[in-house]
Each structure stands twice: as structure tokens, then as C-alpha cells.
Design a protein around this motif. Sequence first.
Motif, PDB file in Angstrom:
ATOM      1  N   ALA A  42       0.836  -1.215   0.000  1.00 24.17           N
ATOM      2  CA  ALA A  42       0.000   0.000   0.000  1.00 24.17           C
ATOM      3  C   ALA A  42       0.863   1.254   0.000  1.00 24.17           C
ATOM      4  CB  ALA A  42      -0.947  -0.024   1.198  1.00 24.17           C
ATOM      5  N   VAL A  71       3.155   3.257  -5.393  1.00 23.03           N
ATOM      6  CA  VAL A  71       2.888   2.521  -6.635  1.00 23.03           C
ATOM      7  C   VAL A  71       1.530   1.828  -6.540  1.00 23.03           C
ATOM      8  CG1 VAL A  71       3.688   0.621  -8.095  1.00 23.03           C
ATOM      9  CG2 VAL A  71       5.352   2.209  -7.096  1.00 23.03           C
ATOM     10  N   ARG A  78       0.960  -4.711   4.964  1.00 28.26           N
ATOM     11  CA  ARG A  78       1.420  -4.898   6.348  1.00 28.26           C
ATOM     12  C   ARG A  78       0.699  -3.939   7.287  1.00 28.26           C
ATOM     13  NH1 ARG A  78       7.742  -4.495   6.582  1.00 28.26           N
ATOM     14  NH2 ARG A  78       7.268  -2.361   5.953  1.00 28.26           N
ATOM     15  N   THR A  79       0.482  -2.700   6.829  1.00 29.74           N
ATOM     16  CA  THR A  79      -0.192  -1.694   7.662  1.00 29.74           C
ATOM     17  C   THR A  79      -1.578  -1.423   7.063  1.00 29.74           C
ATOM     18  OG1 THR A  79       2.000  -0.729   7.990  1.00 29.74           O
ATOM     19  CG2 THR A  79       0.119   0.586   8.711  1.00 29.74           C
ATOM     20  N   LYS A 127      -2.912   2.059   5.868  1.00 27.10           N
ATOM     21  CA  LYS A 127      -2.501   2.613   4.570  1.00 27.10           C
ATOM     22  C   LYS A 127      -3.440   2.117   3.457  1.00 27.10           C
ATOM     23  CE  LYS A 127       2.373   3.427   5.403  1.00 27.10           C
ATOM     24  NZ  LYS A 127       3.730   3.244   4.899  1.00 27.10           N
ATOM     25  N   ASP A 146       1.042  -9.943   6.422  1.00 26.79           N
ATOM     26  CA  ASP A 146       2.491  -9.955   6.240  1.00 26.79           C
ATOM     27  C   ASP A 146       2.750 -10.917   5.091  1.00 26.79           C
ATOM     28  OD1 ASP A 146       5.171 -10.340   6.140  1.00 26.79           O
ATOM     29  OD2 ASP A 146       5.456 -10.539   8.303  1.00 26.79           O
ATOM     30  N   ALA A 147       3.125 -10.369   3.943  1.00 26.49           N
ATOM     31  CA  ALA A 147       3.235 -11.182   2.731  1.00 26.49           C
ATOM     32  C   ALA A 147       4.364 -12.193   2.804  1.00 26.49           C
ATOM     33  CB  ALA A 147       3.411 -10.273   1.521  1.00 26.49           C
ATOM     34  N   ALA A 198       4.276  -4.764  -3.190  1.00 28.54           N
ATOM     35  CA  ALA A 198       5.019  -4.586  -1.932  1.00 28.54           C
ATOM     36  C   ALA A 198       6.496  -4.423  -2.315  1.00 28.54           C
ATOM     37  CB  ALA A 198       4.769  -5.768  -1.004  1.00 28.54           C
ATOM     38  N   THR A 215       6.446  -5.739 -10.127  1.00 28.68           N
ATOM     39  CA  THR A 215       7.104  -4.627 -10.833  1.00 28.68           C
ATOM     40  C   THR A 215       8.602  -4.572 -10.560  1.00 28.68           C
ATOM     41  OG1 THR A 215       6.830  -3.065  -9.006  1.00 28.68           O
ATOM     42  CG2 THR A 215       5.038  -3.158 -10.618  1.00 28.68           C
ATOM     43  N   PHE A 251       7.577   0.815 -14.937  1.00 33.36           N
ATOM     44  CA  PHE A 251       8.088   1.568 -16.103  1.00 33.36           C
ATOM     45  C   PHE A 251       9.470   1.075 -16.472  1.00 33.36           C
ATOM     46  CE2 PHE A 251       6.698   5.121 -18.756  1.00 33.36           C
ATOM     47  CZ  PHE A 251       7.765   5.140 -19.629  1.00 33.36           C
ATOM     48  N   ASP A 252      10.380   1.071 -15.452  1.00 37.40           N
ATOM     49  CA  ASP A 252      11.696   0.519 -15.756  1.00 37.40           C
ATOM     50  C   ASP A 252      12.161  -0.300 -14.559  1.00 37.40           C
ATOM     51  OD1 ASP A 252      11.635   3.130 -14.667  1.00 37.40           O
ATOM     52  OD2 ASP A 252      13.675   3.595 -15.316  1.00 37.40           O
ATOM     53  N   ASN A 268      10.495   3.782  -2.695  1.00 35.17           N
ATOM     54  CA  ASN A 268      10.975   3.249  -1.421  1.00 35.17           C
ATOM     55  C   ASN A 268      12.467   3.564  -1.195  1.00 35.17           C
ATOM     56  OD1 ASN A 268      12.316   0.857   0.110  1.00 35.17           O
ATOM     57  ND2 ASN A 268      10.198   0.955   0.801  1.00 35.17           N
TER      58      ASN A 268
HETATM   59  P1  NDP Z   1       6.617   1.791  -0.687  1.00 33.65           P
HETATM   60  O1  NDP Z   1       7.703   1.556   0.259  1.00 33.65           O
HETATM   61  O2  NDP Z   1       5.960   3.133  -0.766  1.00 33.65           O
HETATM   62  O3  NDP Z   1       5.452   0.711  -0.465  1.00 33.65           O
HETATM   63  C1  NDP Z   1       5.728  -0.639  -0.207  1.00 33.65           C
HETATM   64  C2  NDP Z   1       4.509  -1.222   0.466  1.00 33.65           C
HETATM   65  O4  NDP Z   1       4.757  -2.611   0.703  1.00 33.65           O
HETATM   66  C3  NDP Z   1       4.209  -0.573   1.827  1.00 33.65           C
HETATM   67  O5  NDP Z   1       2.826  -0.364   1.922  1.00 33.65           O
HETATM   68  C4  NDP Z   1       4.698  -1.655   2.810  1.00 33.65           C
HETATM   69  O6  NDP Z   1       4.020  -1.701   4.022  1.00 33.65           O
HETATM   70  C5  NDP Z   1       4.371  -2.904   2.024  1.00 33.65           C
HETATM   71  N1  NDP Z   1       5.112  -4.031   2.592  1.00 33.65           N
HETATM   72  C6  NDP Z   1       6.427  -4.088   2.909  1.00 33.65           C
HETATM   73  N2  NDP Z   1       6.711  -5.274   3.458  1.00 33.65           N
HETATM   74  C7  NDP Z   1       5.558  -5.981   3.468  1.00 33.65           C
HETATM   75  C8  NDP Z   1       5.215  -7.279   3.911  1.00 33.65           C
HETATM   76  N3  NDP Z   1       6.130  -8.110   4.461  1.00 33.65           N
HETATM   77  N4  NDP Z   1       3.936  -7.677   3.775  1.00 33.65           N
HETATM   78  C9  NDP Z   1       2.996  -6.863   3.245  1.00 33.65           C
HETATM   79  N5  NDP Z   1       3.276  -5.624   2.804  1.00 33.65           N
HETATM   80  C10 NDP Z   1       4.538  -5.190   2.911  1.00 33.65           C
HETATM   81  O7  NDP Z   1       7.182   1.392  -2.128  1.00 33.65           O
HETATM   82  P2  NDP Z   1       6.701   1.905  -3.566  1.00 33.65           P
HETATM   83  O8  NDP Z   1       5.239   1.938  -3.651  1.00 33.65           O
HETATM   84  O9  NDP Z   1       7.483   3.116  -3.925  1.00 33.65           O
HETATM   85  O10 NDP Z   1       7.259   0.702  -4.483  1.00 33.65           O
HETATM   86  C11 NDP Z   1       6.567  -0.530  -4.538  1.00 33.65           C
HETATM   87  C12 NDP Z   1       7.318  -1.504  -5.437  1.00 33.65           C
HETATM   88  O11 NDP Z   1       7.453  -0.961  -6.739  1.00 33.65           O
HETATM   89  C13 NDP Z   1       8.752  -1.810  -4.954  1.00 33.65           C
HETATM   90  O12 NDP Z   1       8.983  -3.184  -5.131  1.00 33.65           O
HETATM   91  C14 NDP Z   1       9.618  -1.038  -5.891  1.00 33.65           C
HETATM   92  O13 NDP Z   1      10.878  -1.636  -6.062  1.00 33.65           O
HETATM   93  C15 NDP Z   1       8.805  -1.125  -7.168  1.00 33.65           C
HETATM   94  N6  NDP Z   1       9.108  -0.067  -8.136  1.00 33.65           N
HETATM   95  C16 NDP Z   1       9.235  -0.420  -9.443  1.00 33.65           C
HETATM   96  C17 NDP Z   1       9.512   0.533 -10.385  1.00 33.65           C
HETATM   97  C18 NDP Z   1       9.517   0.176 -11.834  1.00 33.65           C
HETATM   98  O14 NDP Z   1       9.514   1.082 -12.669  1.00 33.65           O
HETATM   99  N7  NDP Z   1       9.511  -1.089 -12.221  1.00 33.65           N
HETATM  100  C19 NDP Z   1       9.739   1.944 -10.033  1.00 33.65           C
HETATM  101  C20 NDP Z   1       9.472   2.233  -8.633  1.00 33.65           C
HETATM  102  C21 NDP Z   1       9.201   1.248  -7.718  1.00 33.65           C
HETATM  103  P3  NDP Z   1       4.255  -0.609   5.197  1.00 33.65           P
HETATM  104  O15 NDP Z   1       3.346   0.483   4.775  1.00 33.65           O
HETATM  105  O16 NDP Z   1       3.847  -1.285   6.445  1.00 33.65           O
HETATM  106  O17 NDP Z   1       5.696  -0.233   5.151  1.00 33.65           O
END
Ligand code: NDP
Length: 403
Positions: A9, A12, A35-36, A39, A61-62, A84, A106, A142-143, A184
Motif C-alpha cells: 500500500a 505505486v 502490512r499496515t 494505509k 504480512d506477505a 510490496a 514490478t 516503467f523501468d 521506497n
Molecule cells: P513503498 O515503500 O511506498 O510501499 C511498499 C509497500 O509494501 C508498503 O505499503 C509496505 O508496508 C508494504 N510491505 C512491505 N513489506 C511488506 C510485507 N512483508 N507484507 C505486506 N506488505 C509489505 O514502495 P513503492 O510503492 O514506492 O514501491 C513498490 C514496489 O514498486 C517496490 O517493489 C519497488 O521496487 C517497485 N518499483 C518499481 C519501479 C519500476 O519502474 N519497475 C519503479 C518504482 C518502484 P508498510 O506500509 O507497512 O511499510
Amino acid sequence: MSTVLVIGAGGVSSVAVHKMAMNADIFSDIHLASRTKSKCDSIAASVKQRTGRDVATYEIDAEEVPAMVNLIRKVRPSLVVNLALPYQDLPIMDACLEACVSYLDTANYEPKDEAKFEYHWQWAYHDRFKEAGLMALLGSGFDPGVTSVFTIWLKKHKLKTIRQLDILDCNGGDHGQAFATNFNPEINIREVTAPARHWENGEWVETPAMQIRTEFDFEGVGKKNAYLMYHEELESLAKFVPELERARFWMTFGDAYITHLTVLQAVGMTSIEPIKYQGRDIIPLQFLAAVLPKPESLGETTKGKTNIGVIATGEALDGSGEKTFYINNICDHEDAYEETGNQAVSYTTGVPAMIGSAMMLTGKWSGDGVFNMEQMDPDPFMEMLNAHGLPWKVEELDGPVEF
Ligand code: NDP
């Protein structure tokens, strides 16, 4: 008409879920777990306000595979969309196999204790997905994601072979903060501080992080320094476009970002080795990530544009000799924020995640096993980019760009 379960959440996920809600003909029933849970609830509230649609939310918790399996069995989705973090890719794929559902992400898997993002861990799932009659689509952001689709589109419509490829990722946005990352922070800093690597004459050439740079004039942004980096689509492009003589990835960074990062690195704040702090083990990079601005908080203040694309040189399809094409998208941070409440880096990732999901749910992309974007027909994906907020254009350049 399909049920989808989105995991994560962050920024992205927020964009992807908003865009799914705007396409009710494909995504009839949307479930969001992270996880939260709060959000998920705030994304659901924003989606309700903007589109009138309901999103069901859950805490998960994934990394707990049995809990993920239970959730999947309860929701009964046609597709699990993993937005995530890369650390969760393998447990979510395990849960999908056990609960018999297809998968999309992604970003490729990365172990927590080593800043090493490679596809081999996920490619190793191919036979299991194939035998189960399920599809896993890797890297639909995107990339990686659109950059691979751009390359394959050029190969389908313009170039018989691609000799040389440069991916150019420019974020010309200004968020007004001294130092922040647009996605992130932990993943972003692990990526940026890793040694650079590019593909040349059949092998990987490694150079120190952030040492090789070039200046490029990006439409909509202006001249920017772009740094040679390793990026995960280089691995799949080298595999699926085997004639490539050279493939490189460049990302722009402002001087202030580089200065802050250099200092943080010099004092050990970007390390992923645990250290003892007041009797507890902490990982400096995780602590740093906790004090940096949350990427989703940057949307309101970010102004400017992103410009991401690929320049490819190779033999023209029409037999007219060697040609060079540049294909790219320009995305405005403020427009992205107005539409979904998130800045353009989340937007340019979340929209392709929605489109990849739509490709799978509508059957336009199908297959049993684990697939990268390069293996799919680019045309329906490219059509949806134009229709859903990421229009692209292609132009022929005078010749190869040398930098
Ligand atoms: P964020 O850190 O904003 O969001 C990650 C989310 O995943 C948070 O809500 C987090 O929870 C949740 N999360 C983390 N661990 C767990 C778990 N064990 N179980 C369940 N949920 C979990 O990241 P972004 O949204 O910026 O990025 C998301 C993904 O997109 C990443 O994998 C990133 O690498 C990828 N990405 C890909 C790009 C592309 O162009 N291909 C570009 C940018 C990002 P909590 O809120 O509790 O922390």
C-alpha cells in the motif's frame, strides 16, 4: 470482469488501485492487503472519493506464506498483483502456486542481506507455474516494464535487429526537500549505490557506482547529468534480445542528491550490514529510510516532469540500412498528483502495473510459466499506455547517440 488482489500500500500501489478502479469493466472487484492496514484504508478512501468504487482492505504480512494462502483462498482473485517490496516476491509466488492463482510484480527479487537484484530466483519458478497452468508476469512497471515493451515494439515495427540500446530515465521533478527518494528509500539507495554494470559484446562490464556520467537534453526537462547504473531490465533484455552488442541504463540525479548520498555513504548510513546500537542490531540503511520523507508524502509538493525512454540503433526492418529511434514518455508530476494523489514516479510505475494486470485478465497476454515483458506482444500494452495517462512518441534520430 475479474477479481484482483493487490499486495502493498505504498505510492505505486495507490496509483495502480486508483487506475484499476477507473477501469471497472476489467477490474470488477478490487481487494487490497498490506502490512499496515491503515494505509490500505486511506487508499480505499481516496478511491471511493475519486471514483465512487469500493476497495476491500486487509492486513497481511506477505512473507507469511500460510497467511497469504488463506487470504487468497478467501478473496478468490484471478490475479495477485505484488506491489510490496522485492523481498516479498518469492513468498508471494509460493503462495500463488499453493492457492492456484496467477501473479504479477514490478521489481525482481532481492535478498534482504545482499543488494543483488537478479531474475534467476524467479525464473527458477517457471516449471512450477507452467505445470500448474498459471502465469507469472515479472517487472510490469516503467523501468523495468515499459522500457522493455518500448524496445520490443521497436523490434516489431522499426528494427530487424537492435545493435545498441540506451535506456534513459530522467526525473526532472523538484520536491522541495533537501534529500528524498521518489520510491521506497531503502530499495532506491541499494540500487543507486550498487556498482554500475552494462552489457557489452556478450558480457557484463562492471564499473564503480555513479562514476560514469553524460549530459543529455531531455524534452520537457532540459539538460541533466545522467549516470550509468545497473538496472534489472538489462538482464532480461540481454536474454530476450540476444543480438544486442551493447545495452546501458542511465538515470539522472541532481548535484544536491549526489552530495547528500556521498556524505551518507561516507559515514556508513547506507550500509546494509547490521550494527549494534544501544544493545540492539540495527541496519543503518533501514534507519535512514525511516527518517527520510515517505515517497507518498512528496506528491503534494513535487513539480516538473519525468522523461523516460529508450534509444535503439540497428538494422531497419524495411532494409534501408542502419537506423536509430528514440521512444519515450513524458509525465507531469502535478498532473499525476491531481489524478491519483501521487507523484509521477509512483504514477509511471502504477499505471503499467494496472496495464500488465489488464493484459493478463483480458487474455491479451497469456501463457503458462514465468514471463518477462519482452516475451509478450507489445501492441495492446502500447495502446493502453496512450489511453491511460502515459502517452509515448517515437522519432527517428540522425544516427546513434554517442555518449
Ligand atoms: P513503498 O515503500 O511506498 O510501499 C511498499 C509497500 O509494501 C508498503 O505499503 C509496505 O508496508 C508494504 N510491505 C512491505 N513489506 C511488506 C510485507 N512483508 N507484507 C505486506 N506488505 C509489505 O514502495 P513503492 O510503492 O514506492 O514501491 C513498490 C514496489 O514498486 C517496490 O517493489 C519497488 O521496487 C517497485 N518499483 C518499481 C519501479 C519500476 O519502474 N519497475 C519503479 C518504482 C518502484 P508498510 O506500509 O507497512 O511499510
